[in-house]
Design a protein around this motif. Structure first.
Motif, mmCIF file in Angstrom:
data_model
loop_
_atom_site.group_PDB
_atom_site.id
_atom_site.type_symbol
_atom_site.label_atom_id
_atom_site.label_comp_id
_atom_site.label_asym_id
_atom_site.label_seq_id
_atom_site.Cartn_x
_atom_site.Cartn_y
_atom_site.Cartn_z
ATOM 1 N N PRO A 88 -74.604 86.076 25.787
ATOM 2 C CA PRO A 88 -73.351 86.960 26.504
ATOM 3 C C PRO A 88 -73.898 88.066 27.294
ATOM 4 O O PRO A 88 -73.374 88.354 28.418
ATOM 5 N N LYS A 89 -74.925 88.766 26.566
ATOM 6 C CA LYS A 89 -75.169 90.068 27.467
ATOM 7 C C LYS A 89 -76.375 89.839 28.559
ATOM 8 O O LYS A 89 -76.010 90.293 29.458
ATOM 9 N N VAL A 90 -76.896 88.764 28.557
ATOM 10 C CA VAL A 90 -77.623 88.551 29.558
ATOM 11 C C VAL A 90 -77.047 87.870 30.612
ATOM 12 O O VAL A 90 -77.034 88.304 31.777
ATOM 13 N N ARG A 91 -75.805 86.979 30.349
ATOM 14 C CA ARG A 91 -75.080 86.597 31.572
ATOM 15 C C ARG A 91 -74.453 87.879 32.045
ATOM 16 O O ARG A 91 -74.072 87.883 33.648
ATOM 17 N N ALA A 92 -73.772 88.787 31.402
ATOM 18 C CA ALA A 92 -73.135 89.755 31.598
ATOM 19 C C ALA A 92 -73.694 90.714 32.510
ATOM 20 O O ALA A 92 -73.276 90.955 33.894
ATOM 21 N N VAL A 93 -75.311 90.988 32.526
ATOM 22 C CA VAL A 93 -76.102 91.830 33.319
ATOM 23 C C VAL A 93 -76.193 90.957 34.623
ATOM 24 O O VAL A 93 -76.129 91.490 35.741
ATOM 25 N N LEU A 94 -76.506 89.665 34.307
ATOM 26 C CA LEU A 94 -76.899 89.006 35.751
ATOM 27 C C LEU A 94 -75.629 88.967 36.563
ATOM 28 O O LEU A 94 -75.789 88.996 37.934
ATOM 29 N N ALA A 95 -74.209 88.796 35.769
ATOM 30 C CA ALA A 95 -73.304 88.681 36.721
ATOM 31 C C ALA A 95 -73.137 90.275 37.460
ATOM 32 O O ALA A 95 -72.539 90.270 38.592
ATOM 33 N N ARG A 96 -73.279 91.180 36.932
ATOM 34 C CA ARG A 96 -73.128 92.370 37.465
ATOM 35 C C ARG A 96 -74.207 92.663 38.634
ATOM 36 O O ARG A 96 -73.959 93.256 39.558
ATOM 37 N N MET A 97 -75.559 92.359 38.365
ATOM 38 C CA MET A 97 -76.314 92.287 39.420
ATOM 39 C C MET A 97 -76.146 91.406 40.558
ATOM 40 O O MET A 97 -76.160 92.026 41.760
ATOM 41 N N ARG A 98 -75.559 90.386 40.392
ATOM 42 C CA ARG A 98 -75.019 89.512 41.582
ATOM 43 C C ARG A 98 -73.865 90.240 42.176
ATOM 44 O O ARG A 98 -74.007 90.118 43.605
ATOM 45 N N ALA A 99 -73.085 90.605 41.790
ATOM 46 C CA ALA A 99 -71.876 91.403 42.436
ATOM 47 C C ALA A 99 -72.339 92.701 43.183
ATOM 48 O O ALA A 99 -72.224 92.836 44.241
ATOM 49 N N PHE A 100 -73.349 93.239 42.525
ATOM 50 C CA PHE A 100 -73.914 94.387 43.125
ATOM 51 C C PHE A 100 -74.758 93.983 44.385
ATOM 52 O O PHE A 100 -74.605 94.616 45.662
ATOM 53 N N ALA A 101 -75.557 92.901 44.109
ATOM 54 C CA ALA A 101 -76.456 92.526 45.298
ATOM 55 C C ALA A 101 -75.713 91.777 46.415
ATOM 56 O O ALA A 101 -75.791 92.438 47.654
ATOM 57 N N ASP A 102 -74.546 91.184 46.035
ATOM 58 C CA ASP A 102 -73.659 90.854 47.135
ATOM 59 C C ASP A 102 -72.831 91.884 47.746
ATOM 60 O O ASP A 102 -72.902 92.011 49.207
ATOM 61 N N ASP A 103 -72.609 93.022 47.392
ATOM 62 C CA ASP A 103 -71.901 94.266 47.807
ATOM 63 C C ASP A 103 -72.821 95.009 48.701
ATOM 64 O O ASP A 103 -72.652 95.402 49.809
ATOM 65 N N VAL A 104 -74.114 94.916 48.306
ATOM 66 C CA VAL A 104 -75.212 95.829 48.894
ATOM 67 C C VAL A 104 -75.588 94.807 50.302
ATOM 68 O O VAL A 104 -75.643 95.392 51.405
ATOM 69 N N ARG A 105 -75.440 93.681 50.019
ATOM 70 C CA ARG A 105 -75.792 92.931 51.337
ATOM 71 C C ARG A 105 -74.660 92.488 52.423
ATOM 72 O O ARG A 105 -75.185 92.572 53.380
ATOM 73 N N SER A 106 -73.867 92.688 51.887
ATOM 74 C CA SER A 106 -72.477 92.403 52.608
ATOM 75 C C SER A 106 -72.218 93.937 53.382
ATOM 76 O O SER A 106 -71.327 93.924 54.297
ATOM 77 N N GLY A 107 -72.648 95.040 52.817
ATOM 78 C CA GLY A 107 -72.048 96.310 53.260
ATOM 79 C C GLY A 107 -70.833 96.858 52.635
ATOM 80 O O GLY A 107 -70.575 97.995 52.869
#
Ligand code: F6P
Length: 543
Positions: free
Chosen positions: A114-133
């Protein structure tokens, strides 16, 4: 395994070596089934080790060695989260970072997934936001990401970002690792403070080089922007929340991982954030899935059909039985230029050990010296020594069947060169062949005699080939995971801990002591004559 048991196996293996010494690899290739019998294919990925001085009996003896070292048991202990990093009291679970099934992965009675997936989900959201602006810094959308880290917090992401550059559709990515101010200075010249995001990558958040670079980057940002808002230009990747907070990075821009992820095994964790931002979360997921495929293969394939196990056994065969001290990694894939450097940390920091898990001195050589450069550049530099030098250097060649770009016949030339080198190392050229060649050119007898010895290639030099469809995220994931498991298997056989790195500590402590003496000549004190002389000359030269 115990050194007495290893010794006994090596004795048997050396008898096989003595028998094989009388055979040239050319003879081994008289067997029409040589390639099929000494290569392992996993769909679009082939590992060919037929061009090594191994026959069935020697291979069987190597498999016996792996069995008697209880490699399979060690492997299951690792996957099960047992604290196999005994000197640091830690589990070794980089495999959990790419584990996609619902099965739990337990450490100290807790499912870490669960911890691994939670960090991966946060990374994904942050990466998407950085990429999209959607994530905005002072100047709006992030145009440049600067990863500041060193060792495992640099080599993995820097190597992967270069390898996967055709998939790069996010902001430009830069890597600063060296405490040499030139590294940061030259990078800062390429970016604008208002649109740059600094990612401070450090498992411990105490590493001298990284902290120095991070503080300088912070000052540079604050000097040029509203210092109250400069925080949004920084994110952190670390296991040490106390330190990331102290540095001034908000928890919502801090991505954690755990003590059971070793630095050199951490590219799959939050440490991969810069790569995820560059290539996007979906490609990053492919990267993880390539590694997971290898994890499954490593767990399920019988030892003789198991690529990382065979890679490890060949390494033992070359290092401990034949006495070859170094190992070249030669990617015929320009974008894998940093792969040898990455493997240097993976292999040499993991298995460069002289003491066994039980505290006793090893009785056999451990980790090989790993080095390499992309082909074809290496051909015009050091291949002379590989072909005709007095040291035998086993080589790993890496080649994609398909290039990422269709450019005239570049790829055909590249592939032909790669295949030619592995063929030349195996087949060589005898004195008779060299003589015949020179005679055919019409050279006179005395000249032929004089020149022929210089044209002889002993051949019989071992190499392996990794041939894959193309260098995409999945393939890169596979390649890295193969070497990770190779290192693990060798560590089990040598009976050492592949997951600590005490050998890097003494230099760090001494550097700490030397800093005041380097800054101020009056502080020079208590050093050996050489160090003192060097310090004094340093000050004199500096003026
Ligand atoms: O060089 C030693 C080492 O501890 C490596 O194992 C590690 O990858 C590197 O330093 C960086 O450490 P950190 O991520 O804690 O800054």
């Amino acid at each position: 395994m115990a050194s007495s048991a290893l010794k006994a196996h090596l004795k048997t293996l050396k008898a096989h070596r003595n028998r094989l010494k009388r055979k040239h690899m050319r003879e081994l290739f008289e067997d029409a089934g040589r390639f099929a019998g000494y290569s392992i294919c996993m769909e679009d990925f082939l590992f060919d080790y037929s061009k090594t001085r191994l026959d069935e009996k020697a291979r069987d003896a190597l498999i016996e060695l792996a069995k008697s070292a209880r490699v399979e048991r060690g492997r299951e202990q690792m996957f099960a989260g047992r604290k196999i990093n005994e000197t640091e009291g830690r589990a070794v679970l980089h495999t959990a970072l790419r584990h996609s099934s619902d099965n739990p992965v337990m450490v100290d009675g807790e499912d870490v997934m669960p911890k691994v997936r939670a960090v991966l989900a946060r990374m994904r959201a942050f990466a998407d936001d950085v990429r999209s602006g959607a994530y905005k810094v002072t100047g709006g959308k992030v145009t440049d990401v600067v990863n500041i880290g060193i060792g495992g917090s640099d080599l993995g992401p820097a190597m992967a970002a270069l390898a996967l550059s055709p998939f790069h559709d996010g902001p430009a990515t830069h890597f600063v690792s060296n405490v040499d101010g030139a590294d940061l200075h030259d990078t800062l010249k390429k970016v604008k403070p208002e649109t740059t995001l600094f990612i401070i990558a450090s498992k411990t958040f105490t590493t001298q080089e990284t902290m120095r670079n991070a503080l300088s980057a912070q000052k540079w940002t604050q000097d040029q922007l509203d210092s109250k808002k400069s925080g949004i230009h920084f994110a952190a990747l670390s296991t040490n929340l106390e330190r990331t907070r102290e540095f001034g990075i908000d928890d919502d821009r801090t991505f954690g991982f755990w003590d059971w992820v070793g630095g050199r095994y951490s590219v799959w964790s939050a440490i991969g954030l810069s790569v995820m931002i560059a290539i996007g979360p979906n490609h990053f997921a492919d990267f993880l899935s390539g590694a997971e495929e290898i994890d499954t293969h490593f767990r399920d394939a019988p030892l003789a059909e198991n690529i990382p196990v065979m890679m490890a056994l060949l390494g033992i065969w070359h290092r401990n039985v034949w006495g070859f001290a170094s190992h070249a990694v030669l990617p015929y894939d320009n974008r894998l230029a940093r792969f040898p450097a990455y493997l240097q940390q993976l292999e040499m920091e993991s298995n460069g050990k002289h003491v066994m898990m039980n505290g006793k001195e090893v009785t056999e050589d451990t980790g090989a010296i790993v080095w390499g450069e992309p082909g074809t550049n290496g051909q015009h530099a050091f291949y002379q020594l590989i072909h005709q030098g007095t040291s035998v250097i086993p080589c790993d060649f890496l080649l994609a069947a398909k290039p990422q770009e269709q450019m005239a016949d570049h790829h055909a030339l590249l592939a032909a060169n790669c295949l030619a080198q592995s063929e030349a190392l195996m087949v060589g050229k005898t004195l008779e062949e060299a003589t015949a060649e020179l005679k055919a050119k019409g050279m006179d007898k005395a000249e032929v005699k004089r020149l022929a010895p210089h044209k002889v290639f002993e051949g019989n030099r071992p190499s392996c080939m990794f041939l894959y469809r193309e260098l995409d995220p999945k393939t890169l994931g596979k390649l890295i995971a193969l070497y990770e498991h190779k290192v693990f298997v060798q560590g089990v056989i040598w009976g050492i801990n592949s997951f600590d790195q005490w050998g890097v500590e003494l230099g760090k402590v001494l550097a700490g002591e030397l800093i005041p003496m380097v800054k101020d000549a009056d502080a020079i004190n208590g050093k050996d004559a050489s160090t003192e002389g060097l310090l004094k000359t340093f000050h004199a030269l500096r003026g």
